[in-house]
Design an enzyme around this catalytic site. Structure first.
Site, PDB file in Angstrom:
ATOM      1  N   SER A 289       0.808  -1.204  -0.024  1.00  0.00           N
ATOM      2  CA  SER A 289      -0.156   0.059  -0.125  1.00  0.00           C
ATOM      3  C   SER A 289       0.499   1.125  -0.072  1.00  0.00           C
ATOM      4  CB  SER A 289      -0.553  -0.001   1.076  1.00  0.00           C
ATOM      5  OG  SER A 289      -1.986   0.741   1.081  1.00  0.00           O
ATOM      6  N   TRP A 387     -10.206   1.912  -5.713  1.00  0.00           N
ATOM      7  CA  TRP A 387      -9.244   2.907  -5.671  1.00  0.00           C
ATOM      8  C   TRP A 387      -7.940   2.938  -5.975  1.00  0.00           C
ATOM      9  CZ3 TRP A 387      -5.914   2.184  -1.933  1.00  0.00           C
ATOM     10  CH2 TRP A 387      -5.968   1.003  -0.921  1.00  0.00           C
ATOM     11  N   HIS A 423      -6.978  -6.845   1.554  1.00  0.00           N
ATOM     12  CA  HIS A 423      -5.918  -6.006   0.421  1.00  0.00           C
ATOM     13  C   HIS A 423      -4.541  -5.956   1.366  1.00  0.00           C
ATOM     14  CE1 HIS A 423      -4.179  -2.513  -0.290  1.00  0.00           C
ATOM     15  NE2 HIS A 423      -3.667  -1.703   0.819  1.00  0.00           N
TER      16      HIS A 423
END
Length: 477
Positions: A289, A387, A423
């Protein structure tokens, strides 16, 4: 009383001295380099450091007070596509080498452009210099890489400072690092988790903690990147040990500050090579991330990283700004440049001026991968989180792959987009690919598996990569 001739000479010297004092460059300003015609001496308390042949910079401390020489050509060097790096306590000097075989030779590089150039709505051509000339050789590619790096630092990432004085000590599995420059010092430590045995082992520097499985035979170095540059929100600007050392107003965003921290870890590993059990020539870097963005930028800015492994880095990492804008205009909900600069301080404040019109930028993030090439790069993305980019990362890294293609190095480039997991949770579907990259490029196993990877488990029927990359891929191999 001096004679008129002597008095005239003294007056000329005095005027020259006053003029020189008034024409000094400020701290962190450019003071030399190929094509530079501006100020070449620095304000009191700083000196002109030869960061590379295209960019000399005023940095804190005592040093040469005379004007910096402006080189006209790059020196000939070893057969490598990356930049050659000479390290000392004074700093790290980087200059493109001449990688051509046979007789070697030198390459005259274009000067770094002072302006943005023309607006481009497709992905920028990595094989054309900002001045318009084409890249046709490996030596020219090294020049183009230096140009791309300087453009990224100027408009998006912020300036990466030269190497400070570094010292290191090892106690158990804790490596303590001190960096000093301009009369200031900061210290931080990292934790080294080694396999059993005496080594020396390859190692992967993990931002925060490792979110990918590290195979046997490879050490893990846990790096608290938030200690170097804070990233809580927009109020974090200028906080962390990097800014303690260089000042809270330094142009570097958090991603660049973290890359600086990774470089200092490698410096320390070189200093403690005999006792740490870690081979500093076999270092990988990873993160997920926001930390994946950091790992990608570290791989781009630090040429000693042998393997770059960004995971789910999305916008600001593996995604291209132009593609994210295109997705948002076509009904997707993707993080873009305008949103990202309001969320956190990952980028230089200089970037804020361009987020409303990214087409004016002389680069996009496929060219971040250009700075890693031809060193190995394996990008892991997750399409389940819109996103993160979806098409943006797939298309952007498809353009990046063309750079490895030009160099004849497709076996060192991997992009794998696999969904069906949370994620930053690693999917088993990427295990064979990851193990192949680590096995081949850190453990030295040439038969570790396939490392030429470009795949997604999605269908992007409305996306055409060729439309976004209307440039010719040269053969530089």
């Amino acid at each position: 009383m001096p004679s008129p001739t002597v008095a005239s000479s003294l007056l000329m010297l005095l005027v020259g001295a006053v003029g020189s004092a008034q024409a000094q460059q400020t701290l962190w300003g450019q003071c030399g380099g190929i094509g530079w015609s501006g100020q070449t001496t620095c304000a009191s308390g700083s000196y002109c450091f030869h960061q590379n042949d295209w960019y000399f910079q005023c940095i804190p401390g005592a040093g040469p007070t005379t004007a910096a020489p402006t080189p006209t050509t790059t020196p000939s060097g070893p057969t490598t596509l990356s930049t050659s790096t000479t390290s000392s306590a004074a700093g790290t000097t980087t200059s493109p080498t001449s990688p051509g075989g046979g007789g070697g030779g030198s390459e005259t590089c274009p000067s770094i452009p002072s302006g943005l150039g023309s607006s481009v709505s497709t992905l920028n051509d990595p094989f054309t210099f900002a001045g318009g000339s084409k890249v046709t050789t490996k030596a020219q590619w090294a020049c183009r890489q230096e140009e791309i790096s300087q453009l990224f630092q100027k408009y998006e990432l912020g300036t990466l400072p030269p190497k400070p004085t570094v010292s290191a000590s090892l106690s158990g599995n804790s490596l303590s690092i001190t960096a000093s420059t301009g009369g200031k010092s900061v210290s931080f430590s990292v934790t080294i988790n080694k396999p059993s045995g005496s080594g020396p082992f390859p190692a992967i520097i993990a931002y925060g903690a490792a979110s990918i499985p590290i195979p046997a035979g490879v050490a893990t170095i846990v790096f608290n990147n938030d200690d170097i540059a804070t990233q809580q929100d927009g109020s974090s600007r200028g906080k962390g040990k990097f800014y303690t050392l260089y000042g809270s107003g330094h142009s570097a965003g958090a991603l660049t500050a973290w890359a600086w921290g990774v470089s200092r870890i490698i410096d320390a590993l070189e200093l403690t090579k005999a006792t740490s059990g870690i081979d500093p020539a076999r270092i990988g870097v990873t993160g997920c991330s926001r930390n994946g963005k950091g790992a990608f930028v570290a791989g781009a800015l630090e040429p000693r990283i042998a393997l770059t492994l960004p995971q789910e880095s999305g916008a600001g990492g593996a995604g291209c700004w132009r593609l994210e804008n295109w997705q948002n205009a076509n009904g997707y909900k993707v993080q873009d440049a305008q949103e990202i600069v309001g969320e956190n301080v990952w980028f230089s404040p200089n970037f804020n001026s361009y987020v409303n019109n990214v087409n004016q930028l002389p680069f996009d993030h496929h060219m971040l991968a250009a700075l890693v090439s031809p060193r190995p790069l394996y990008i892991m993305e997750n399409p389940d989180f819109e996103w993160l980019g979806k098409i943006s990362t797939y298309g952007c890294m498809g353009a990046a792959r063309k750079q490895y293609q030009a160099l004849g190095q497709l076996d060192k480039f991997g992009f794998s987009q696999v969904g069906g997991h949370n994620h930053c949770s690693f999917p088993s579907a990427q295990s064979a690919e990851l193990n192949a990259f680590i096995g081949k490029f850190l453990l030295g196993n040439a038969n570790a598996g396939t490392t030429s990877v470009y795949r997604t488990d999605q269908s992007y029927s409305n996306f055409n990569l060729d439309t976004w990359t209307p440039w010719t891929v040269p053969s530089l191999a």
